[in-house]
Design a protein around this motif. Structure first.
Motif, PDB file in Angstrom:
ATOM      1  N   ILE A  86       0.719  -1.349  -0.331  1.00 35.56           N
ATOM      2  CA  ILE A  86      -0.342  -0.392   0.020  1.00 35.56           C
ATOM      3  C   ILE A  86       1.015   1.540  -0.040  1.00 35.56           C
ATOM      4  CG2 ILE A  86      -1.864   1.654   1.524  1.00 35.56           C
ATOM      5  CD1 ILE A  86      -3.332  -0.901   2.385  1.00 35.56           C
ATOM      6  N   ALA A  87       1.600   1.209   0.952  1.00 36.82           N
ATOM      7  CA  ALA A  87       2.969   2.423   0.609  1.00 36.82           C
ATOM      8  C   ALA A  87       3.371   2.391  -0.116  1.00 36.82           C
ATOM      9  CB  ALA A  87       3.787   2.402   2.082  1.00 36.82           C
ATOM     10  N   ALA A  88       4.418   2.015  -1.090  1.00 33.44           N
ATOM     11  CA  ALA A  88       4.891   1.358  -2.165  1.00 33.44           C
ATOM     12  C   ALA A  88       4.229   2.156  -3.276  1.00 33.44           C
ATOM     13  CB  ALA A  88       5.508   0.316  -2.442  1.00 33.44           C
ATOM     14  N   ASP A 113      -0.648 -10.424  -8.929  1.00 38.17           N
ATOM     15  CA  ASP A 113       1.067 -11.000  -8.441  1.00 38.17           C
ATOM     16  C   ASP A 113       2.282 -10.382  -8.618  1.00 38.17           C
ATOM     17  OD1 ASP A 113      -0.351 -13.451  -8.098  1.00 38.17           O
ATOM     18  OD2 ASP A 113      -0.589 -13.779 -10.214  1.00 38.17           O
ATOM     19  N   LYS A 114       1.608  -9.198  -8.196  1.00 42.28           N
ATOM     20  CA  LYS A 114       2.799  -8.202  -7.925  1.00 42.28           C
ATOM     21  C   LYS A 114       3.267  -7.603  -6.634  1.00 42.28           C
ATOM     22  CE  LYS A 114       0.227  -5.421 -11.606  1.00 42.28           C
ATOM     23  NZ  LYS A 114      -0.267  -4.176 -12.165  1.00 42.28           N
ATOM     24  N   THR A 115       4.396  -8.162  -6.339  1.00 44.62           N
ATOM     25  CA  THR A 115       5.521  -7.423  -5.406  1.00 44.62           C
ATOM     26  C   THR A 115       5.355  -5.905  -4.830  1.00 44.62           C
ATOM     27  OG1 THR A 115       8.100  -6.789  -6.664  1.00 44.62           O
ATOM     28  CG2 THR A 115       7.018  -9.264  -5.949  1.00 44.62           C
ATOM     29  N   PRO A 116       5.530  -5.100  -3.979  1.00 44.34           N
ATOM     30  CA  PRO A 116       5.314  -3.611  -3.151  1.00 44.34           C
ATOM     31  C   PRO A 116       6.746  -3.354  -4.667  1.00 44.34           C
ATOM     32  CG  PRO A 116       5.289  -5.643  -1.681  1.00 44.34           C
ATOM     33  CD  PRO A 116       5.478  -6.232  -2.513  1.00 44.34           C
ATOM     34  N   LEU A 117       7.992  -3.299  -4.520  1.00 46.38           N
ATOM     35  CA  LEU A 117       9.129  -2.610  -5.922  1.00 46.38           C
ATOM     36  C   LEU A 117       8.006  -2.768  -6.814  1.00 46.38           C
ATOM     37  CD1 LEU A 117      11.500  -1.583  -6.240  1.00 46.38           C
ATOM     38  CD2 LEU A 117      12.769  -4.063  -6.649  1.00 46.38           C
ATOM     39  N   ILE A 118       7.641  -3.715  -7.715  1.00 55.50           N
ATOM     40  CA  ILE A 118       6.755  -3.721  -9.070  1.00 55.50           C
ATOM     41  C   ILE A 118       6.196  -2.607  -9.004  1.00 55.50           C
ATOM     42  CG2 ILE A 118       5.272  -5.046 -10.788  1.00 55.50           C
ATOM     43  CD1 ILE A 118       6.728  -7.835 -10.306  1.00 55.50           C
TER      44      ILE A 118
END
Length: 150
Positions: A86-88, A113-118
């Motif tokens: 959420i923050a990213a 299927d996403k990461t915080p970085l993506i």
């Protein structure tokens, strides 16, 4: 949430008779929301931890509070989002920094299927992407970020 106007986690108090009223101490309000908030609505599933709520409204102080009392860092709500996701996604650099300092997983696969970085890359939150890469630099992370930033 407005830092200039100290209202606990974004709430506003009003009275029907227009009499003066004051906010309860923020510490008291925050201590009352230390379990997930769940709604059994047939139209919308709601499942937010207090850490999720603090992150969504961008309140650094509230996030600090919940981290200090041991909020579940990797808790995933119904939509499979962590607080870091959420923050990213919202570009909240200071909150991402706090969560990373507590060892939040930048590779945790969340919604779609996403990461915080993506997610930070897709939203073009470059300061957040840079922060995550500094936290855990690898060639794989760099390639992922460069690919998603295009």
């Amino acid at each position: 949430y407005n830092e200039v106007e100290p209202s606990p986690i974004g709430f506003r108090i009003f009275t029907f008779d227009h009499s003066p009223s004051s906010y309860p101490p923020q510490q008291y309000l925050l201590s009352q929301i230390n379990t997930p908030l769940i709604s059994d609505s047939k139209t919308r599933n709601v499942d937010f931890s207090a850490l999720h709520i603090a992150t969504r409204i961008g309140s650094v102080e509230c996030v600090k509070y919940f981290l200090e009392i041991g909020a579940q860092l990797e808790y995933m709500a119904i939509k499979k989002r962590t607080a870091l996701y959420i923050a990213a996604s919202r570009g909240y650099h200071s909150i991402v920094q706090l969560l990373i300092a507590k060892k939040a997983d930048i590779h945790k696969v969340c919604r779609d299927d996403k990461t915080p970085l993506i997610r930070a890359c897709e939203r073009k939150h470059l300061s957040v992407v840079k922060l995550m890469l500094e936290y855990e630099f690898s060639l794989s992370n760099l390639i992922t970020a460069l690919h998603r930033l295009q």
